[in-house]
Design a protein around this motif. Structure first.
Motif: not given
Length: 516
Positions: A191-195, A338-342, A345-347, A387-395
């Protein structure tokens, strides 16, 4: 099934466990609650585009070198803005950047305060009623802001909309109560994909509708359709049972069974009960006393508050500052969302397969390294910086998700919900401060990212102070909680085993079950 196989007292989880996550009823609900989450993301940081930073200069060329200062005791008489139809230009906010960032701070502060009202009201009048009320109120107040002619009236409406117009809290509660306990986490994740969708849609609307007034109208107008949720979603069966409305709860389960084409034995519904744990109504003072008088639990509480403060500060801050990166600000914002989506799932995979401590430390430290290093990249390598910013946001997304779960596992059942809420509430200080981080660019363009990195590194270091935990049984008492991470984990093994057998609990965490 024989009559002997039907218990005299049937818990709601026994009934809900017969329904999968992807049946017609729950699939439809997944879409509807996903739209609610999408609106939450769209509105929570709308100020990034509605109150965007705009360049300006003094019309009098004498102030070219110091347009915000004074010459012979006289300030700049008139400013020229790069975008005349912007919020900054309309309310003459030149040299008052703090007024622009104050919008975001007020929004986060109001959200924290609003939780104190929306949550109890949801328990009192129902989840469905509050979803409809907050959804429509948010839409009305959001549209109303687009017509204001006073900056301070805008601030007032921003506060009210954030405090009483956020649909997320009641939607989340209904989300986790509509499925069996074993399916809560994966169902919420889907359901959280909506975020993520809400953030991307917001960036697209801002790109297509640059005028801030029309942007707010286009963004908030769909929220008025939440009035239709009166007809398309059901109330929580759990809430109905707690309120003594068994017939209404059974009627909803009947609709589930018909729509999902799953047969539920009528005798189970006849014996359906709801047992309320007396510990759920513990006085707040007793909750604090039982926790703070334990040195081990008090230390965990401090660490958890640091986790939450860092998580909200970095995640909100990186989302806000993404529009200042090199390249198209709308695309950058969408990519960060979009970086929050993977990340989600990874989390979930990490939480299902591994212990908590090492993954959390790893995410904190990696986020810190990437955020600290990003400002020092060559300015002509925009792609690498993004790219580095997005990886940081993913982490950051990863450690926020792990923090959410880890916090609830470190405290005993008696105080778990209250301590989780307290840590979350105090941690919202991070989201209140986050909107002010763009002001740091006045001193150095890479300052915000650097601060995010340092904060993550500190949070990673303090994580060494708490014990590790896996999918073991959750602690029920203070002594059991204190024993986490020690050699003698069972303070009274015989008593614990008998208690778990009595409660029909397994010794493993059953929060993850994808089986239909």
């Amino acid at each position: 099934m024989t009559s002997e196989e039907i218990p005299k007292r049937v818990h709601l989880d026994d009934v809900l466990s017969k329904f999968g996550m992807f049946g017609a009823y729950h699939a439809q609900f997944m879409v509807l609650v996903g739209l609610a989450y999408a609106s939450n993301t769209a509105y929570s940081s709308n100020y990034v585009f509605a109150v965007e930073e705009v360049g300006y200069r003094c019309k009098d060329e004498r102030f070219a070198s110091d347009m915000c200062g004074k010459i012979n005791g006289t300030s700049c008489p008139e400013f020229v803005y790069d975008k005349n139809d912007s919020f900054v230009a309309e309310f003459q906010l030149a040299c008052y950047d703090w007024k622009r960032t104050l919008v975001g701070t007020v929004h986060s502060l109001a959200y924290m305060i609003g939780l104190l009202f929306v949550g109890p009201l949801s328990d009192r009048v129902g989840r469905k009623a509050m979803i409809v009320a907050t959804g429509v109120i948010g839409g009305v107040l959001g549209i109303a802001r687009s017509f204001v002619t006073s900056y301070w009236l805008y601030i007032v409406l921003e506060f009210l909309e954030s405090a009483f117009g956020d649909i997320c809290s009641p939607a989340y509660i209904l989300n986790v109560e509509i499925v069996a306990t074993t399916k809560r986490v994966p169902y919420y994740m889907l359901c959280g994909i909506g975020y993520c969708v809400g953030g991307v849609v917001k960036a697209f609307i801002a790109w297509m509708v640059p005028d801030w007034r029309n942007f707010l109208r286009a963004l908030y107008a769909p929220a008025l359709l939440f009035i239709l949720y009166i007809f398309v979603i059901d109330e929580s069966p759990r809430w109905l049972l707690i309120k003594g409305k068994k017939d209404d709860a059974v009627a909803i389960i009947d609709r589930m069974s018909k729509k999902n084409k799953v047969k539920v034995d009528q005798r189970m519904l006849d014996n359906l009960v709801c047992e309320i744990d007396e510990d759920e109504n513990v006085e707040f003072g007793k909750v604090l006393k039982s926790t703070f008088t334990s040195t081990a639990l008090f230390k965990r509480f401090i660490v958890c508050v640091i986790w939450w403060t860092t998580s909200t500060f970095v995640n909100y801050g990186m989302t806000i500052t993404s529009v200042s990166l090199e390249g198209n600000k709308y695309v950058n914002y969408a990519l960060v969302m979009l970086a929050e989506l993977p990340g989600a799932f990874i989390a979930m995979y990490v939480l299902m397969r591994y212990r908590r401590k090492f993954p959390l430390i790893t995410c904190f430290l990696l986020a810190g390294v990437f955020c600290v290093g990003q400002p020092f990249l060559p300015t002509n390598m925009a792609w690498l910086s993004i790219l580095m910013f997005m990886i940081g946001k993913l982490m950051a997304t990863l450690y926020f998700t792990i923090t959410y779960m880890y916090t609830s596992e470190l405290f005993p059942t008696y105080t778990r919900n209250s301590m989780h809420a307290l840590c979350s509430s105090l941690g919202r200080v991070g989201s209140i401060v986050a909107p002010q981080t763009p002001l740091l660019t006045q001193y150095w363009e890479g300052f915000p990212s650097f601060v995010f990195g340092v904060s993550s590194l500190i949070a990673g270091m303090v994580t060494f102070l708490v014990p590790d935990i896996s999918n073991d049984a959750l602690p029920d008492t203070v002594k059991e909680a204190e024993a986490i991470g020690t050699k003698n984990k069972d303070t009274n093994p015989k008593e614990n085993v008998q208690k778990r057998k009595k409660d029909n609990h397994s010794i493993t965490n059953k929060s993850f079950d994808w089986k239909e």
